[in-house]
Every structure is written in structure tokens, then in C-alpha cells.
Design a protein around this motif. Structure first.
Motif, PDB file in Angstrom:
ATOM      1  N   GLY A  25       0.826  -1.211   0.000  1.00 17.02           N
ATOM      2  CA  GLY A  25       0.000   0.000   0.000  1.00 17.02           C
ATOM      3  C   GLY A  25       0.856   1.256   0.000  1.00 17.02           C
ATOM      4  O   GLY A  25       0.751   2.099  -0.897  1.00 17.02           O
ATOM      5  N   GLU A  44       9.304   4.355   7.557  1.00 19.00           N
ATOM      6  CA  GLU A  44       9.223   2.898   7.729  1.00 19.00           C
ATOM      7  C   GLU A  44      10.007   2.478   8.975  1.00 19.00           C
ATOM      8  O   GLU A  44      11.171   2.863   9.125  1.00 19.00           O
ATOM      9  CB  GLU A  44       9.800   2.204   6.483  1.00 19.00           C
ATOM     10  N   ASN A  95       5.856  -6.506   3.920  1.00 20.18           N
ATOM     11  CA  ASN A  95       5.799  -7.962   3.718  1.00 20.18           C
ATOM     12  C   ASN A  95       6.017  -8.380   2.270  1.00 20.18           C
ATOM     13  O   ASN A  95       6.118  -9.569   1.979  1.00 20.18           O
ATOM     14  CB  ASN A  95       4.473  -8.514   4.259  1.00 20.18           C
ATOM     15  N   GLY A 100       5.311 -14.584  -1.255  1.00 20.49           N
ATOM     16  CA  GLY A 100       5.614 -15.677  -2.169  1.00 20.49           C
ATOM     17  C   GLY A 100       5.428 -15.309  -3.629  1.00 20.49           C
ATOM     18  O   GLY A 100       5.609 -16.160  -4.506  1.00 20.49           O
ATOM     19  N   ALA A 102       2.666 -14.608  -5.337  1.00 21.23           N
ATOM     20  CA  ALA A 102       1.348 -14.869  -5.960  1.00 21.23           C
ATOM     21  C   ALA A 102       0.588 -13.556  -6.098  1.00 21.23           C
ATOM     22  O   ALA A 102       0.399 -12.841  -5.117  1.00 21.23           O
ATOM     23  CB  ALA A 102       0.563 -15.858  -5.115  1.00 21.23           C
ATOM     24  N   ALA A 233       6.564   5.483  13.453  1.00 25.74           N
ATOM     25  CA  ALA A 233       5.494   6.473  13.545  1.00 25.74           C
ATOM     26  C   ALA A 233       4.791   6.258  14.881  1.00 25.74           C
ATOM     27  O   ALA A 233       4.232   5.194  15.129  1.00 25.74           O
ATOM     28  CB  ALA A 233       4.511   6.285  12.395  1.00 25.74           C
ATOM     29  N   ASP A 479      -3.432   0.406   3.052  1.00 22.45           N
ATOM     30  CA  ASP A 479      -2.918  -0.967   3.122  1.00 22.45           C
ATOM     31  C   ASP A 479      -4.106  -1.924   3.128  1.00 22.45           C
ATOM     32  O   ASP A 479      -5.231  -1.528   2.804  1.00 22.45           O
ATOM     33  CB  ASP A 479      -2.042  -1.134   4.372  1.00 22.45           C
ATOM     34  N   GLY A 480      -3.875  -3.175   3.544  1.00 18.84           N
ATOM     35  CA  GLY A 480      -4.953  -4.166   3.538  1.00 18.84           C
ATOM     36  C   GLY A 480      -6.102  -3.829   4.461  1.00 18.84           C
ATOM     37  O   GLY A 480      -7.179  -4.439   4.366  1.00 18.84           O
ATOM     38  N   ASN A 490      -4.947 -14.427  -2.497  1.00 13.96           N
ATOM     39  CA  ASN A 490      -3.918 -13.660  -1.777  1.00 13.96           C
ATOM     40  C   ASN A 490      -4.132 -12.158  -2.032  1.00 13.96           C
ATOM     41  O   ASN A 490      -4.454 -11.755  -3.144  1.00 13.96           O
ATOM     42  CB  ASN A 490      -2.525 -14.056  -2.273  1.00 13.96           C
ATOM     43  N   SER A 492      -2.198  -9.180  -2.017  1.00  7.44           N
ATOM     44  CA  SER A 492      -1.275  -8.065  -2.309  1.00  7.44           C
ATOM     45  C   SER A 492      -1.572  -7.337  -3.617  1.00  7.44           C
ATOM     46  O   SER A 492      -1.413  -6.121  -3.690  1.00  7.44           O
ATOM     47  CB  SER A 492       0.172  -8.549  -2.269  1.00  7.44           C
TER      48      SER A 492
END
Ligand code: FAD
Ligand code: SF4
Length: 521
Positions: A25, A44, A95, A100, A102, A233, A479-480, A490, A492
């Protein structure tokens, strides 16, 4: 790549956009907004990946936790209600460093409870596949949604273990297809993937995985992007209904400092984003009581089968096959997808011994070379009680920030869907020549989503349809966390596509957004 800024540089500057978190994200937002000419600071808490020999060492990465963060999360997910401590990995790239590869799209029906439709995201999916340089083959997935263009690159040839799963699934009359992967087999850059055995869960030592550092951050405009690694943060400061600053901590010097921006983007991942919102008091302004709630993570299991021969003697990465034939089979009864089955590598033997099912650890260790596994990813349902919260006891980390807690339980429906997928996977492994199998339930939060859901109603969602915080006009979350349902693939690529969608909106409306004018009005 950009030159690291000094703390004094960053304190002097008022950035157009300050982004927290550099995963799919946040990294994607940094890419798109820097290229739109906005002056972006990306913050980060993790450091840059090492990319040395140890990054491919199973014990160092999976057991000793080379990238493990130092701040624990208390996770209550077992029937006994006793929380255990988890320490999520941290790195620039989030991450994506460990994923992986996918890279699948959600299906049209997965958007039934979203404030946008698949057609609203389609061109952003295409752009995300270009950004991540996804290798796939259009037209092979039996429930593939409509797409406006082919994949940028063809998938690599099947390895022997993947071919075994492919042939077995075909024998059963199913339609296996190559998993679209963000791994550099035929892309424009060097080096190419050497198909090593330590991919899923590991950083790529040679940078052949198309993680966010090799794609979004490498393609961002360095003149408009500064990256502050190893910086936590702490809290967003709110004044007069807008966020005015980010209070941050330099992990090396322990110095606290203030970062100023016109617009803020939270992309710390579905566990850390709601925690940051709660630490910043967003819940006092939110009308939905949904911050941190509706946590999903898929209901996943690995099925390992023993074979009368060595399943992967060449020790290659074979996360290559996906089976989606049953994806829509419970849509009418459950209102969800069932999910997918994917080929997956066995972890290295010493990791198998440490993490294998209880009572089977030595057997798994000794027989590891004869085992082949499939990963079952089932859709789970959003439930308000599954949530991220701040530690009620007031326990804090070493920077005096309240710790995070997670409470999660699956529904009977989640477990039933997972078990159905496991039953299908069992048939494949039997058809491939497997003798007997053992299921290992996955209890990680690697697919965490949903904790700051977007929607059309401010009393039922944290974010509006553009992923802007309803109560704070100059704050977005990408983000998610934004996902109101998890779908059955998956996450991402969907997070990346959505970040591109939101970035387009932010870039087009930046003046209005930062002048306090509400473009929704
Ligand atoms: C082993 C593994 C394999 C996976 N494989 C796949 C796969 O094949 N396909 C797929 O689609 N998905 C996969 N996933 C899931 C995928 O990686 C995640 O869904 C995705 O990374 C989530 O992206 P995000 O932007 O929401 O957050 P993240 O990628 O988690 O990024 C959040 C970032 O924010 C940082 N951060 C958190 N708090 C703070 C703070 N206070 N201050 C500063 N920074 C902060 C974190 O350190 C992190 O870098 C996998 C995950 C794991 C762990
Ligand atoms: S399989 Fe390829 S992309 Fe994955 S870690 Fe090995 S070399 Fe890197």
C-alpha cells in the motif's frame, strides 16, 4: 533509489504527503504520488533488507527471526483465551520482502459488499500487474474476471513438482493454471530468478523477487521521494479536525521528532494501521466504532502428503500452480468465495522439525524430502468482535507507546470452507501418487485485512470510497485495512491496485484536499 535524508532535513520540510509504512500500500502510493510531482516522505520502522547469504538461511529467517520487530503484539486466538506474543517482521518494502509472489485479482462477485465494483478497479489491476511485472497467462484461470490486457510476462515453465500437481488436477477433470507471480523470470531487469528453495517467507538475496523495493520504490521519482527507514510512527497530531504532524522516533538515536505534511497516508499494515489510528485518538472522531474491528486473515491450512519418492530432488521453488475450480461453489449459500488451492514448497527440514504438527515433528523432519504440500486459502467472514485494540492495562513499548492486542476467532463457516478446500487438496495429492497426509492449520496474520474498512456510510466504515478517513479530510489509509471482505485469493495485488486508484484521486484533487475543501460535497 533516493539518498537517505537526515533528521534535520526532514524536520525543516513541510512535505506534500507523509506516508507511514512501505509495503504494497505505502510503497505504491510513494511511487505514484512522487511521479505525480508531489513531495513525498515515506516513513518505515524496519531497515533495508540485508540481501546477504543469511537471508536464505531457514533457521535465521524463519526460526531466529532475523527481521522480527522488537514490539510484541498480544494475540488471543485460541479457545483457552490465553494470548501469545507475536513479533511481525519489519523491513523497507513491508511484507512484499517476504511474500511468495502470488499476484491474483479478486473476482467480480467478491465486490458484492464493497463500495466500488470490479470494473472500477480493473484498469488499476492492469497497472499493478505492470508495476509488479507479474508473469501469468490470461485465459487459463477458469473463474478469471474480465481483463483489458494480457499479463506483462509469460509464466516460467513448470518445475517437476508443479507439473505433478498440474497433471493430478487435470486427471480429476479440474483446470489448474500457473499462479501469476511477481518474480523476475523474463522481465527487463537483472538478475533473473534462479528458482531457489527459499522464496516464500524469505527476502530474495539476489533481488529477483519483484518486491516493493525493486518495483515501486525503484520506479518512484527520486527527486520527489525521501525514505526514512528505522523510524517509528508514534502518533498523528490532530488540530482543528485535520492531522498536522507525525510524531516519530528514530530507532537508532532514540530521538523523537516531528514530521510535517499537508496530507498523510497510513499504510502500516492491517494490524499496525488501526493501532496508529487509536494511539492518535481517531476513535474519538469516528462515527462507526469500526477502527480495528472486522479483522480477517483468510482461514488457511497446509496439507502435506507423504510420497514414495523424493518430491523435489532438484530443490526448486515450485509455488506455481493454482486451482480455482471451486471458487464460486459456496457463493449462493455462504455469500463468500470458497477460495483457492496453491502449490507450495516445504520449508527447509530444520524448520519443518520446529514448526511441524505436534507428534509428527521428527517424522516430518525425516520424511521432509518425500513430502509435497498444498496451501488452502479459504475466505473468512468479517466479524466486529475480531479486532485490533490497544492494551487495556496500559502496558507500553520502550518508547512508551501502548502495546497492541489482537482478538480473533473463526466462524463455523470459515472452518467449513477451509475443510472443503482441504478435502479437494487431499484428492489432488492422492491423484499425484501421495500415500497419506497431515493438515497443519496456519495461525499467522500474514493475510491480515479489514481493520479500517472503506464504505459509503460513515456510521459503518472508517474510510470513504476513496480510502479517506471520514472524520479527517487530509488522511488516507491504503494498506490491507481498507478491505471490507477478504475474498478468496492472496491480497497483495488488490492492495497495490487500490493504492494506485487512491493515488490517482489524491494527485488529481491534491489542491482541494489540502485546502480543506471536501470534493465529496
Ligand atoms: C510469508 C508471507 C508470504 C506471503 N505471500 C503472499 C503471496 O504470495 N501473495 C500475496 O498476495 N500475499 C502474500 N502475503 C501477504 C502480503 O505480503 C500482505 O498481504 C501485504 O504485504 C500487505 O501489504 P500492506 O501494504 O497492507 O502491509 P505490509 O506489507 O505489512 O506493510 C506495512 C509496513 O508498515 C510498517 N509499519 C508498521 N507500523 C509502523 C510504524 N508505527 N511506523 C512506521 N512503519 C510501520 C511495517 O514495518 C511494514 O513495512 C504473504 C505474507 C507473508 C508474511
Ligand atoms: S525463487 Fe527466485 S525470486 Fe524467490 S528467492 Fe529464489 S531467486 Fe529470489
Amino acid at each position: 533509489m533516493t539518498t537517505p535524508p537526515t533528521a534535520t532535513d526532514v524536520e525543516r520540510t513541510v512535505y506534500d504527503v507523509v506516508i507511514v509504512g512501505s509495503g504494497f500500500g505505502g510503497g505504491t502510493m510513494a511511487y505514484a504520488l512522487s511521479r505525480a510531482g508531489l513531495n513525498v516522505l515515506l516513513v518505515e520502522r524496519g531497515g533495508w533488507p540485508h540481501r546477504d547469504e543469511t537471508d536464505w538461511n531457514g533457521r535465521a529467517i524463519l526460526l531466529d527471526g532475523r527481521y522480527r520487530g522488537e514490539t510484541p503484539i498480544a494475540v488471543d486466538q485460541k479457545a483457552d483465551g490465553k494470548p501469545v506474543q507475536a513479533f511481525p517482521n519489519e523491513a523497507v518494502g513491508g511484507n512484499s520482502i517476504f511474500f511468495g509472489g502470488a499476484s491474483l485479482r479478486l473476482r467480480e462477485a467478491d465486490f458484492a459488499r464493497w463500495p466500488i465494483a470490479y470494473r472500477d478497479l480493473e484498469r488499476h489491476y492492469t497497472a499493478a500487474e505492470q508495476l509488479l511485472e507479474v508473469h501469468g497467462q490470461a485465459g487459463t484461470d477458469p473463474v478469471e474476471p474480465p481483463r483489458s490486457s494480457p499479463y506483462p510476462f509469460a509464466p516460467p515453465p513448470l518445475t517437476a513438482p508443479a507439473q505433478r500437481i498440474f497433471s493430478a488436477a487435470e486427471k480429476l477433470g479440474w483446470h489448474p493454471f500457473p499462479i501469476p507471480v511477481a518474480i523476475n523470470h523474463a522481465g527487463p531487469r537483472e538478475p533473473k530468478c534462479i528458482n531457489c528453495f527459499t522464496c516464500d517467507g524469505f527476502p530474495c538475496r539476489i533481488s529477483a523477487k519483484n518486491d516493493i523495493t525493486q518495483t515501486a520504490l525503484a520506479k518512484a521519482d527520486p527527486a520527489h521521494l525521501s525514505i526514512l527507514a528505522r523510524t517509528v510512527a508514534g502518533r498523528l497530531a490532530v488540530r482543528d479536525g485535520r492531522v498536522v504532524a507525525l510524531e516519530a522516533i528514530d530507532r537508532d538515536s532514540e530521538r523523537r521528532f516531528t514530521l510535517r505534511g499537508k496530507l498523510f497516508v497510513i499504510a502500516a499494515g492491517a494490524l499496525a494501521t488501526p493501532a496508529l489510528m487509536l494511539r492518535s485518538g481517531f476513535d474519538r472522531m469516528d462515527a462507526s466504532d469500526a477502527i480495528g474491528r472486522y479483522l480477517m486473515r483468510h482461514c488457511n491450512a497446509m496439507l502435506g502428503f507423504l510420497f514414495p519418492f523424493r518430491t523435489n530432488p532438484a530443490a526448486v521453488n515450485h509455488k506455481q500452480i493454482c486451482i480455482s475450480d471451486f471458487y464460486e461453489s459456496v457463493r449462493k449459500t455462504d455469500g463468500t468465495a470458497l477460495g483457492v488451492i496453491q502449490d507450495m514448497c516445504m520449508p527447509p527440514p530444520d524448520v519443518v522439525r520446529a514448526l511441524g504438527p505436534r507428534g509428527f515433528r521428527w517424522a516430518a523432519y525425516l520424511g521432509a524430502a518425500h513430502i509435497q504440500t498444498l496451501l488452502c486459502i479459504a475466505e473468512d467472514e468479517p466479524q466486529a468482535d475480531n479486532r485490533v485494540a490497544l492494551e487495556p492495562s496500559g502496558a507500553a513499548d520502550r518508547w512508551s507507546q501502548p502495546l497492541t492486542t489482537v482478538h480473533h476467532r473463526y466462524t463455523d463457516g470459515d472452518v467449513r470452507r477451509r475443510d472443503q478446500l482441504v478435502a479437494h487438496a487431499r484428492r489432488v495429492l492422492r491423484a499425484a501418487g501421495g500415500l497419506a497426509g497431515k493438515v497443519r492449520l496456519i495461525d499467522s496474520f500474514s493475510h491480515a485485512v479489514g481493520t479500517a474498512r472503506f464504505g459509503l456510510d460513515p456510521t459503518a466504515s472508517v474510510l470513504d470510497r476513496h480510502c479517506r478517513v471520514w472524520s479527517l479530510p487530509n488522511v488516507f489509509a491504503v494498506d490491507g485495512s481498507f478491505m471490507p471482505t477478504s475474498g478468496g485469493v492472496n491480497p497483495s495485488l488488490t492492495i497495490t491496485a487500490n493504492a494506485l486508484r487512491v493515488a490517482e484521486h489524491v494527485a488529481a484533487n491534491f489542491a482541494a484536499l489540502t485546502a480543506g475543501v471536501d470534493p465529496r460535497a
